[in-house]
Design an enzyme around this catalytic site. Sequence first.
Site, PDB file in Angstrom:
ATOM      1  N   GLU A 291       0.818  -1.208   0.000  1.00 13.22           N
ATOM      2  CA  GLU A 291       0.000   0.000   0.000  1.00 13.22           C
ATOM      3  C   GLU A 291       0.855   1.263   0.000  1.00 13.22           C
ATOM      4  O   GLU A 291       0.544   2.233  -0.700  1.00 13.22           O
ATOM      5  CB  GLU A 291      -0.948  -0.001   1.202  1.00 13.22           C
ATOM      6  CG  GLU A 291      -1.972  -1.120   1.216  1.00 13.22           C
ATOM      7  CD  GLU A 291      -3.024  -0.971   0.127  1.00 13.22           C
ATOM      8  OE1 GLU A 291      -3.050   0.073  -0.552  1.00 13.22           O
ATOM      9  OE2 GLU A 291      -3.838  -1.897  -0.039  1.00 13.22           O
ATOM     10  N   ARG A 295       0.707   3.795  -3.299  1.00 13.75           N
ATOM     11  CA  ARG A 295       0.062   5.082  -3.023  1.00 13.75           C
ATOM     12  C   ARG A 295       1.085   6.205  -2.835  1.00 13.75           C
ATOM     13  O   ARG A 295       0.960   7.266  -3.454  1.00 13.75           O
ATOM     14  CB  ARG A 295      -0.822   4.973  -1.771  1.00 13.75           C
ATOM     15  CG  ARG A 295      -1.921   3.931  -1.881  1.00 13.75           C
ATOM     16  CD  ARG A 295      -2.910   4.045  -0.735  1.00 13.75           C
ATOM     17  NE  ARG A 295      -3.753   2.853  -0.639  1.00 13.75           N
ATOM     18  CZ  ARG A 295      -4.988   2.843  -0.148  1.00 13.75           C
ATOM     19  NH1 ARG A 295      -5.540   3.956   0.279  1.00 13.75           N
ATOM     20  NH2 ARG A 295      -5.680   1.720  -0.075  1.00 13.75           N
ATOM     21  N   ASP A 424      -5.097 -10.229  -7.901  1.00  9.96           N
ATOM     22  CA  ASP A 424      -5.512  -9.466  -9.077  1.00  9.96           C
ATOM     23  C   ASP A 424      -4.379  -8.743  -9.783  1.00  9.96           C
ATOM     24  O   ASP A 424      -4.147  -8.923 -10.985  1.00  9.96           O
ATOM     25  CB  ASP A 424      -6.614  -8.470  -8.687  1.00  9.96           C
ATOM     26  CG  ASP A 424      -6.244  -7.622  -7.470  1.00  9.96           C
ATOM     27  OD1 ASP A 424      -5.251  -7.948  -6.793  1.00  9.96           O
ATOM     28  OD2 ASP A 424      -6.957  -6.641  -7.186  1.00  9.96           O
ATOM     29  N   GLU A 559     -12.198   0.443 -10.288  1.00  7.61           N
ATOM     30  CA  GLU A 559     -11.826  -0.508 -11.330  1.00  7.61           C
ATOM     31  C   GLU A 559     -12.716  -0.429 -12.573  1.00  7.61           C
ATOM     32  O   GLU A 559     -12.220  -0.491 -13.705  1.00  7.61           O
ATOM     33  CB  GLU A 559     -11.841  -1.941 -10.772  1.00  7.61           C
ATOM     34  CG  GLU A 559     -10.707  -2.257  -9.820  1.00  7.61           C
ATOM     35  CD  GLU A 559     -10.924  -1.707  -8.435  1.00  7.61           C
ATOM     36  OE1 GLU A 559      -9.937  -1.567  -7.682  1.00  7.61           O
ATOM     37  OE2 GLU A 559     -12.092  -1.392  -8.087  1.00  7.61           O
ATOM     38  N   THR A 648      -1.089   0.454 -10.320  1.00 10.16           N
ATOM     39  CA  THR A 648      -2.393  -0.050  -9.899  1.00 10.16           C
ATOM     40  C   THR A 648      -3.144   0.936  -9.013  1.00 10.16           C
ATOM     41  O   THR A 648      -4.269   0.675  -8.614  1.00 10.16           O
ATOM     42  CB  THR A 648      -2.236  -1.406  -9.177  1.00 10.16           C
ATOM     43  OG1 THR A 648      -3.502  -2.053  -9.073  1.00 10.16           O
ATOM     44  CG2 THR A 648      -1.645  -1.210  -7.783  1.00 10.16           C
TER      45      THR A 648
END
Length: 659
Positions: A291, A295, A424, A559, A648
């Site tokens: 994360e 980010r 994913d 998404e 992502t």
Amino acid sequence: MYPPTRKDFISLTLTEQDSSRSYNNSKNWRRKSCWRKWKQLSRLQRSLILFLLAFLLVCALATYPNLAEHWRALTERSVQEEWSAVDIPELKPVNPAVIPEQERKIGLVFPEPPPQKPKKAPSNKRGPPVLQHRLMKRENASETQVKEKEGQAANGEEEGEKSLVSWRGAMIEAERGTEPQPSAKEEGAPDLAANGEAAQEGPAAAAHERQKAVVEAFQHAWKGYKEFAWGQDELKPISKSYGTWFGLGLTLVDALDTMWIIGLKEEFEEAKKWVATDLQFTKNVDVNLFESTIRILGGLLSTYHLTGEDIFLEKAKDIGARLMPAFNTPSKIPYSDVNLGRGTAHPPRWTSDSTVSEVTSIQLEFRDLSQTTGDSQYQKAVDGVMKHVHRLAGKHDGLVPMFINTNNGQFSHLGVFTLGARADSYYEYLLKQWIQGGKKETELLEDYVQAIEGVKKHLLRKSQPSQLTFVGELAHNNFSPKMDHLVCFLPGTLALGAHHGVSSEHMELAKALMETCYQMYAQIETGLSPEIVHFNLIPRHGRDVEVKPADRHNLLRPETVESLFYLYRFTRDKKYQDWGWEIFQNFNKYTRVSTGGYTSISNVRNPDNPDPRDKMESFFLGETLKYFYLLFSEDFDLINLDKFVFNTEAHPLPIWTSS
């Protein structure tokens, strides 16, 4: 000498009973007999019986919602039996009971382009300095009730004060149109034409107006963050407070490049000042490697590439170096958690495993850090992880399990395969690393193509009755029709691969999956997708999309909007913009908080009470609104997909040139 024998006597007196009180098997006698038997039980026995009865009552209450849904489905079977799931080739209607708006008669909803509305004079009503909007013409029953309670006359007016709907004390704005008024520019909305966009007419003008609505939505969310959560990780818009995860200003850092892209330069400068003076990575705090990489590191690097300002690169180098202890493991598979201040790393307290998606979805950022700084240690660390996973046993036609052990470097929990949570972005980063590196790393492309073939072979199915193509899950050779909203990244990834020459068949699959992801919104009462859906596989029974009570929440995820952006960029089909506009309006209708910000909700099936959660995730500003803005843009050089690749978390990083 013995004493004389002692004799004891018992006296028993029998009295004649009244014949009327003799046992006669009456209800009264049986009731007394049962009570006598109950009293004869031990306290432990009575407690166990009472506990069992209470447990059965709780189970009955817990299963009541599902039973009610099944009963409702049975009562509507007569309608469903009129549909033909086999004989009629075109798409079938869905259950009318779940259609968000009464006017819709079919389940597969393809919105018409918005009609051109006549211009109106600026409103002279007083109000806060934000963009004013016209109320939409179509309203659901809940909005009508709100108007009646407020005593508004049905006089055909399209402008007025903002309506508010209260859910458990939370004041959330009711349905609002999203066409900015002429006064918007005077109230501080950015002039997009000044950023290089010329005045447009027709469809281009409509897209331009939609972009301005997205900018206003960002300003509204930023207003709440600035007022109630400045410098904190997440805004709690309803309680007007904030939430702390890492204590590193996640929302602010995540939104930096969004502000730059959409033209909010004043807000950007204010955020840049905070980064320069207050963003410090010396705190004694554990952060999640994945994360914080996607980010914070990704956001800082992206902003540096867009602006060229060194402060963002310096901060990126700082946190990048502090995350490197995560790779100090016996297998070189990184730990999940890193303490930035102490320079130590460790796995979660309950396991020595890391998730596959987390250890294989930090590569774009660390590789870019090496390319930008000239320090190769970052790329070597993450490339080693990919090469290790490439050689691992335990895959199933390119599909990977969800967990990997940091001690021995082997897959764990074998036999479970999904494109949802914990796996994913592994598939996403296979393709994007290949693109980022100039399409030279063939192992990455081979793994990606093999994985997509594995998806088509094992996870792809069609729902009933509308034949929607979806991606399920496989657990020990048992297929489950469960699909996370996270899987809706796949249409965009497939389209991106087709654009870069992987396979034209991937584009056709992308279009089919894109329609499915849109239906995950359109077939729900609020028009917003739940976190997880289960697709119906039984012909002539139920609707396509089924939602379990525990899966009904919506976290403002990006998404589907992300994939709509890719599909529109590569096909120029306006329907993808229209689908996105419909979703954007529903976000405004059900998640917008009047005092500033947007909130995730707990129940997308209940438009009267979606049950707000009082949390705005950082990715709503970093991803969702960014992709909305780019989806509605007619400037295809704005983040050119032949020059940039998105991580992502929607942070664009440059594709390496041959030099």
